[in-house]
Design an enzyme around this catalytic site. Structure first.
Site, mmCIF file in Angstrom:
data_model
loop_
_atom_site.group_PDB
_atom_site.id
_atom_site.type_symbol
_atom_site.label_atom_id
_atom_site.label_comp_id
_atom_site.label_asym_id
_atom_site.label_seq_id
_atom_site.Cartn_x
_atom_site.Cartn_y
_atom_site.Cartn_z
ATOM 1 N N MET A 30 -104.936 39.119 9.942
ATOM 2 C CA MET A 30 -104.497 38.574 11.228
ATOM 3 C C MET A 30 -103.414 37.505 10.992
ATOM 4 S SD MET A 30 -107.749 38.668 13.732
ATOM 5 C CE MET A 30 -108.519 37.163 13.202
ATOM 6 N N GLY A 31 -102.806 37.509 9.809
ATOM 7 C CA GLY A 31 -101.719 36.570 9.531
ATOM 8 C C GLY A 31 -102.226 35.174 9.200
ATOM 9 N N HIS A 73 -106.029 35.931 1.413
ATOM 10 C CA HIS A 73 -105.294 37.161 1.737
ATOM 11 C C HIS A 73 -104.474 37.618 0.523
ATOM 12 C CE1 HIS A 73 -105.354 35.155 5.863
ATOM 13 N NE2 HIS A 73 -105.979 36.282 6.087
ATOM 14 N N LYS A 103 -115.496 37.305 1.700
ATOM 15 C CA LYS A 103 -115.652 36.164 2.612
ATOM 16 C C LYS A 103 -116.281 36.612 3.938
ATOM 17 C CE LYS A 103 -114.225 32.533 5.149
ATOM 18 N NZ LYS A 103 -114.241 33.134 6.456
HETATM 19 P P1 AMP Z 1 -108.293 37.701 8.464
HETATM 20 O O1 AMP Z 1 -106.834 37.467 8.489
HETATM 21 O O2 AMP Z 1 -109.112 36.443 8.578
HETATM 22 O O3 AMP Z 1 -108.746 38.797 9.385
HETATM 23 O O4 AMP Z 1 -108.630 38.228 7.009
HETATM 24 C C1 AMP Z 1 -107.992 39.365 6.487
HETATM 25 C C2 AMP Z 1 -108.696 39.797 5.228
HETATM 26 O O5 AMP Z 1 -108.656 38.730 4.269
HETATM 27 C C3 AMP Z 1 -110.181 40.112 5.456
HETATM 28 O O6 AMP Z 1 -110.535 41.255 4.679
HETATM 29 C C4 AMP Z 1 -110.864 38.874 4.951
HETATM 30 O O7 AMP Z 1 -112.182 39.107 4.494
HETATM 31 C C5 AMP Z 1 -109.955 38.478 3.806
HETATM 32 N N1 AMP Z 1 -110.130 37.054 3.495
HETATM 33 C C6 AMP Z 1 -110.055 36.015 4.348
HETATM 34 N N2 AMP Z 1 -110.331 34.861 3.707
HETATM 35 C C7 AMP Z 1 -110.600 35.185 2.424
HETATM 36 C C8 AMP Z 1 -110.967 34.451 1.254
HETATM 37 N N3 AMP Z 1 -111.111 33.128 1.295
HETATM 38 N N4 AMP Z 1 -111.162 35.124 0.111
HETATM 39 C C9 AMP Z 1 -111.020 36.470 0.059
HETATM 40 N N5 AMP Z 1 -110.671 37.220 1.108
HETATM 41 C C10 AMP Z 1 -110.469 36.605 2.274
#
Ligand code: AMP
Length: 293
Positions: free
Chosen positions: A31-32, A38, A150
């Protein structure tokens, strides 16, 4: 690197790469507001795949009416600069109407797994997640898609979705990336004040203590949950939503921990910001078993 906004263009580019050039494709859905969490996914995608697509889409259907959809951090210019440095091939950044065209009416629900923990706190959240991930997988048709541990419940749900609906994509789940303080990286950390950010480090300390307790022989899931709860409650700014000790694959609550992989998941609010985090127990046992078989 090309930024693609249209679903049709993304589909046709991906189809060409697959059919005419026989290139493997890795998709990293985000989601940026990119951070190291990420980027660990992007790095692994780059290592494993010929072509890397990162989607940047703040998905409206996974936010509840009182949630932070409108104020969720968005900075595509900055994200683009970062992804250029990481040699990403395509950014797929569609406007909402490209993903949800007029008259959109088809949603995906992963039953059972979506009805607990985050599913209770955020009704409809995983329906939105499963739906958008299905659309992204259908548009890009990647060989691999990368997710973070996470969001452990999300990762379990997506694996089940892909298996049940026979998507031709392998789901790779990578470890949680943390700040030096132990705080799990998250785009929502941007909402925290300096004090709250410091207070939020209690989450990792509590989870680490549970892991330690397990290593020292504690097998009673309730006692481990109580331990996590008691440590989080030492922080006056923390408001604990849940601590859940469950089977890491079925997400069913357990009482006694044996050999199965176990997930200890928590949700804790600091001010207006709700954070989730988790740790796993016995997670290497399964890998060992797989290697032996
Ligand atoms: P989001 O942008 O929050 O939807 O996250 C996108 C992807 O990044 C998802 O698969 C999350 O699980 C992963 N992600 C977010 N934060 C972390 C983190 N601290 N460590 C590893 N992966 C992450």
């Amino acid at each position: 690197m090309e930024i693609i906004n249209r679903r049709k263009r993304m589909s046709s580019v991906a189809r060409k790469l697959r059919r005419e050039q026989d290139r493997s494709i890795g998709l990293v859905p985000t989601m940026g507001a990119l951070h190291e969490g990420h980027l660990s996914l992007v790095r692994e995608a780059r290592r494993m795949c010929d072509v890397v697509v990162v989607s940047v889409f703040v998905n409206p259907t996974q936010f509840g009416p009182d949630e932070d959809f409108n104020r969720y951090p968005r900075d595509l210019t900055k994200d683009t600069a970062i992804l250029t440095d990481y040699n990403v091939d395509y950014i797929f950044a569609p406007p909402p109407e490209e993903i949800y065209p007029k008259g959109f009416a088809s949603y995906i629900t992963v039953e059972g797994l979506s009805d607990q923990m985050e599913g209770i706190a955020r009704p409809g959240h995983f329906r939105g997640v499963a739906t958008v991930v299905s659309i992204l997988l259908n548009v890009v048709r990647p060989d691999f898609a990368f997710f973070g541990q996470k969001d452990a419940q999300q990762a379990v749900i997506i694996k089940r979705l892909v298996r049940d609906l026979a998507f031709n994509t392998e789901i790779i789940v990578l470890p949680t990336v943390r700040e030096d303080s132990g705080l799990a990286m998250s785009s929502r950390n941007l909402y925290l004040s300096a004090d709250e950010r410091q207070a939020a480090t209690v989450i990792h300390r509590a989870l680490a203590k549970a892991k330690e307790g397990f290593k020292e022989g504690e097998r009673n899931a309730n006692r481990l949950a109580e331990l996590v709860k008691s440590i989080i409650e030492t922080e006056p700014r923390a408001r604990l939503d849940y601590v859940n000790v469950s089977d890491a694959e079925t997400l069913e609550k357990i009482d006694k921990i044996e050999d199965q992989p176990v997930l200890i998941a928590v949700a804790v609010s600091f001010g207006k910001t709700r954070l989730i985090d988790n740790t796993t127990l016995n997670s290497s046992k399964k890998k060992e078993a797989t290697t032996l078989a």
